[in-house]
Motif scaffolding. Structure first.
Motif, PDB file in Angstrom:
ATOM      1  N   CYS A  69       0.826  -1.201   0.000  1.00 48.74           N
ATOM      2  CA  CYS A  69       0.000   0.000   0.000  1.00 48.74           C
ATOM      3  C   CYS A  69       0.858   1.247   0.000  1.00 48.74           C
ATOM      4  CB  CYS A  69      -0.928  -0.048   1.207  1.00 48.74           C
ATOM      5  SG  CYS A  69      -1.144   1.468   2.097  1.00 48.74           S
ATOM      6  N   HIS A  70       0.369   2.268  -0.681  1.00 46.80           N
ATOM      7  CA  HIS A  70       0.989   3.594  -0.629  1.00 46.80           C
ATOM      8  C   HIS A  70       0.035   4.499   0.150  1.00 46.80           C
ATOM      9  CE1 HIS A  70       3.035   7.236  -1.560  1.00 46.80           C
ATOM     10  NE2 HIS A  70       3.847   6.687  -2.433  1.00 46.80           N
ATOM     11  N   ALA A  71       0.473   4.951   1.299  1.00 47.97           N
ATOM     12  CA  ALA A  71      -0.355   5.799   2.171  1.00 47.97           C
ATOM     13  C   ALA A  71      -0.594   7.166   1.510  1.00 47.97           C
ATOM     14  CB  ALA A  71       0.332   5.954   3.517  1.00 47.97           C
ATOM     15  N   PHE A 109       5.170   5.263   2.674  1.00 49.61           N
ATOM     16  CA  PHE A 109       4.668   6.641   2.762  1.00 49.61           C
ATOM     17  C   PHE A 109       5.817   7.633   2.595  1.00 49.61           C
ATOM     18  CE2 PHE A 109       6.322   7.498   7.045  1.00 49.61           C
ATOM     19  CZ  PHE A 109       6.503   6.217   7.530  1.00 49.61           C
ATOM     20  N   HIS A 110       5.461   8.836   2.159  1.00 47.52           N
ATOM     21  CA  HIS A 110       6.440   9.934   2.081  1.00 47.52           C
ATOM     22  C   HIS A 110       6.415  10.614   3.452  1.00 47.52           C
ATOM     23  CE1 HIS A 110       5.456  10.267  -2.519  1.00 47.52           C
ATOM     24  NE2 HIS A 110       5.866   9.073  -2.169  1.00 47.52           N
ATOM     25  N   PRO A 111       7.511  10.545   4.212  1.00 49.97           N
ATOM     26  CA  PRO A 111       7.429  10.938   5.620  1.00 49.97           C
ATOM     27  C   PRO A 111       7.177  12.426   5.884  1.00 49.97           C
ATOM     28  CG  PRO A 111       9.512   9.787   5.138  1.00 49.97           C
ATOM     29  CD  PRO A 111       8.822   9.990   3.847  1.00 49.97           C
ATOM     30  N   PRO A 148       9.116   4.124   5.430  1.00 48.60           N
ATOM     31  CA  PRO A 148       9.357   5.471   4.909  1.00 48.60           C
ATOM     32  C   PRO A 148      10.093   5.353   3.562  1.00 48.60           C
ATOM     33  CG  PRO A 148      10.782   5.007   6.799  1.00 48.60           C
ATOM     34  CD  PRO A 148       9.875   3.821   6.636  1.00 48.60           C
ATOM     35  N   GLU A 149       9.674   6.170   2.613  1.00 50.15           N
ATOM     36  CA  GLU A 149      10.191   6.038   1.242  1.00 50.15           C
ATOM     37  C   GLU A 149      11.273   7.077   0.954  1.00 50.15           C
ATOM     38  OE1 GLU A 149       6.998   5.932  -1.637  1.00 50.15           O
ATOM     39  OE2 GLU A 149       8.273   6.793  -3.194  1.00 50.15           O
ATOM     40  N   THR A 150      12.253   6.691   0.150  1.00 50.02           N
ATOM     41  CA  THR A 150      13.306   7.629  -0.244  1.00 50.02           C
ATOM     42  C   THR A 150      12.705   8.739  -1.106  1.00 50.02           C
ATOM     43  OG1 THR A 150      13.834   6.182  -2.106  1.00 50.02           O
ATOM     44  CG2 THR A 150      15.222   5.980  -0.147  1.00 50.02           C
ATOM     45  N   SER A 180      14.150   5.351  -8.691  1.00 47.55           N
ATOM     46  CA  SER A 180      14.059   6.503  -9.592  1.00 47.55           C
ATOM     47  C   SER A 180      14.123   7.799  -8.792  1.00 47.55           C
ATOM     48  CB  SER A 180      12.769   6.417 -10.392  1.00 47.55           C
ATOM     49  OG  SER A 180      12.573   5.097 -10.827  1.00 47.55           O
ATOM     50  N   HIS A 181      13.545   7.780  -7.592  1.00 52.46           N
ATOM     51  CA  HIS A 181      13.646   8.951  -6.716  1.00 52.46           C
ATOM     52  C   HIS A 181      15.105   9.241  -6.354  1.00 52.46           C
ATOM     53  CE1 HIS A 181       9.279   9.036  -4.913  1.00 52.46           C
ATOM     54  NE2 HIS A 181       9.335   9.465  -6.153  1.00 52.46           N
ATOM     55  N   ILE A 182      15.831   8.190  -5.987  1.00 50.56           N
ATOM     56  CA  ILE A 182      17.230   8.395  -5.593  1.00 50.56           C
ATOM     57  C   ILE A 182      18.013   9.008  -6.764  1.00 50.56           C
ATOM     58  CG2 ILE A 182      19.370   7.235  -4.891  1.00 50.56           C
ATOM     59  CD1 ILE A 182      17.698   5.207  -3.365  1.00 50.56           C
ATOM     60  N   PHE A 217      10.391  -2.025  -3.273  1.00 46.04           N
ATOM     61  CA  PHE A 217      10.991  -1.044  -4.179  1.00 46.04           C
ATOM     62  C   PHE A 217       9.925  -0.365  -5.022  1.00 46.04           C
ATOM     63  CE2 PHE A 217      15.115  -3.777  -4.826  1.00 46.04           C
ATOM     64  CZ  PHE A 217      15.586  -3.369  -3.590  1.00 46.04           C
ATOM     65  N   HIS A 218      10.260   0.834  -5.475  1.00 43.71           N
ATOM     66  CA  HIS A 218       9.552   1.471  -6.582  1.00 43.71           C
ATOM     67  C   HIS A 218      10.569   1.691  -7.696  1.00 43.71           C
ATOM     68  CE1 HIS A 218       6.321   3.414  -3.756  1.00 43.71           C
ATOM     69  NE2 HIS A 218       6.063   2.141  -4.020  1.00 43.71           N
ATOM     70  N   CYS A 219      10.126   1.532  -8.933  1.00 40.75           N
ATOM     71  CA  CYS A 219      11.039   1.733 -10.058  1.00 40.75           C
ATOM     72  C   CYS A 219      10.239   2.120 -11.286  1.00 40.75           C
ATOM     73  CB  CYS A 219      11.815   0.442 -10.307  1.00 40.75           C
ATOM     74  SG  CYS A 219      12.958   0.582 -11.683  1.00 40.75           S
ATOM     75  N   CYS A 260       5.974  -0.813  -9.904  1.00 48.28           N
ATOM     76  CA  CYS A 260       6.297   0.142 -10.961  1.00 48.28           C
ATOM     77  C   CYS A 260       5.243   1.248 -11.003  1.00 48.28           C
ATOM     78  CB  CYS A 260       6.374  -0.581 -12.296  1.00 48.28           C
ATOM     79  SG  CYS A 260       6.714   0.561 -13.630  1.00 48.28           S
ATOM     80  N   GLU A 261       5.717   2.500 -11.019  1.00 46.99           N
ATOM     81  CA  GLU A 261       4.832   3.672 -11.030  1.00 46.99           C
ATOM     82  C   GLU A 261       4.920   4.434 -12.348  1.00 46.99           C
ATOM     83  OE1 GLU A 261       6.312   5.778  -7.551  1.00 46.99           O
ATOM     84  OE2 GLU A 261       4.706   4.964  -6.308  1.00 46.99           O
ATOM     85  N   SER A 262       5.315   3.760 -13.429  1.00 49.56           N
ATOM     86  CA  SER A 262       5.339   4.434 -14.740  1.00 49.56           C
ATOM     87  C   SER A 262       3.914   4.785 -15.169  1.00 49.56           C
ATOM     88  CB  SER A 262       5.932   3.504 -15.801  1.00 49.56           C
ATOM     89  OG  SER A 262       7.307   3.312 -15.600  1.00 49.56           O
TER      90      SER A 262
HETATM   91 ZN    ZN Z   1       5.821   7.292  -3.272  1.00 49.42          ZN
END
Ligand code: ZN
Length: 279
Positions: A69-71, A109-111, A148-150, A180-182, A217-219, A260-262
């Motif tokens: 899940c993505h909060a 989540f994005h902290p 917590p997400e990068t 991809s965020h990093i 992971f997200h990519c 994947c969030e493309s």
């Molecule tokens: Zn995110």
């Protein structure tokens, strides 16, 4: 905790071709696509009611689909107003409860935002919030990974060191690494085999093998500038070196989930899975 025996690939939210678009049909569609996971997108709201979770859980189980899940995006564990800070804590806690009832594996989540505050103070405020979240979940006997997400933008709290440090502080907290965020956060760096290995070695050294056996992971493709992330792109339209990245994943024998969030979500999820498998 749910333990996974391989690296599983899935979509961020319901696949685009799903019709009608709802969570149950989405899970069935993910299976038809030969993917293994789906991230429940609570980003605009927690859109699964407690009553519906049993149905989601049974559908995921029947199809052997792992749920993450993505909060909500409306979270800032560095909010100045106490009320907003507590509301952010509640959004993460509720996301975790619903995902747990759905039989889910992990919650990201994005902290926080720095809001011009001293990074050390922000860190402590985020840490205090996570402590409360874990206490609340423990009370309800909910066992699920909290991640917590990068960060993708330099205005956001959550560089790789901050995320790893938070994970060192608590049991059940592990990083959600958005590769991809990093890459975007560092304005184009973290795009080579050596750099990808550096991230995974850092995780292993600080958090132990357990963290590599339980990745989230997200990519995806990404567009960025000196301030970091601008928007997501399809992998083949971006400079992101996913081909080298999946080789490194394989080399490290990871287990867990890659979401994947493309924009073309299921297409790139499959591209990642196929590239990974043929290596
Ligand atoms: Zn995110």
């Amino acid at each position: 905790m749910i333990q996974l025996n391989k690296l599983n690939f899935g979509t961020s939210g319901i696949p685009l071709i799903t019709n009608p678009r709802d969570t149950i049909n989405g899970i069935n569609q993910v299976r038809k696509l030969s993917l293994d996971a789906m991230e429940l997108e609570f980003v605009h709201s927690i859109n699964i009611s407690e009553e519906k979770t049993q149905w989601v859980r049974e559908t995921a189980k029947k199809n052997n689909i792992i749920l993450t899940c993505h909060a909500p995006y409306y979270i800032n564990l560095n909010a100045q107003e106490k009320q907003k800070w507590y509301a952010s804590i509640q959004r993460i806690t509720k996301s975790a409860k619903i995902t747990h009832l759905c039989g889910g594996y992990s919650v990201c989540f994005h902290p926080a935002y720095y809001m011009k505050d001293n990074p050390k103070d922000v860190y402590n405020k985020v840490k205090e919030a996570i402590k409360l979240i874990l206490q609340e979940l423990k009370k309800d006997e909910i066992e699920i990974f909290i991640r917590p997400e990068t960060a993708g933008k330099i205005s956001q709290f959550g560089n790789i060191n901050e995320i790893i440090k938070l994970s060192e502080e608590f049991e059940n907290v592990l990083p959600c690494i958005d590769w991809s965020h990093i890459h975007a956060y560092n304005n184009g760096k973290y795009n080579t085999k050596e750099e990808f290995k550096e991230v995974l070695s850092l995780i292993e050294n600080k958090l132990g093998r357990n963290a590599l056996d339980n990745v989230h992971f997200h990519c995806q493709g990404i567009n960025y500038n000196e301030k970091g992330e601008r928007n997501h792109l399809n992998l083949k339209e971006s400079d992101f070196n996913y081909k080298e990245l999946v080789k490194v994943w394989k080399e490290f024998k990871l287990k867990g989930v890659v979401i994947c969030e493309s924009p073309n979500v299921e297409k790139d999820s499959l591209l990642l899975k196929e590239t990974y498998e043929k290596n």
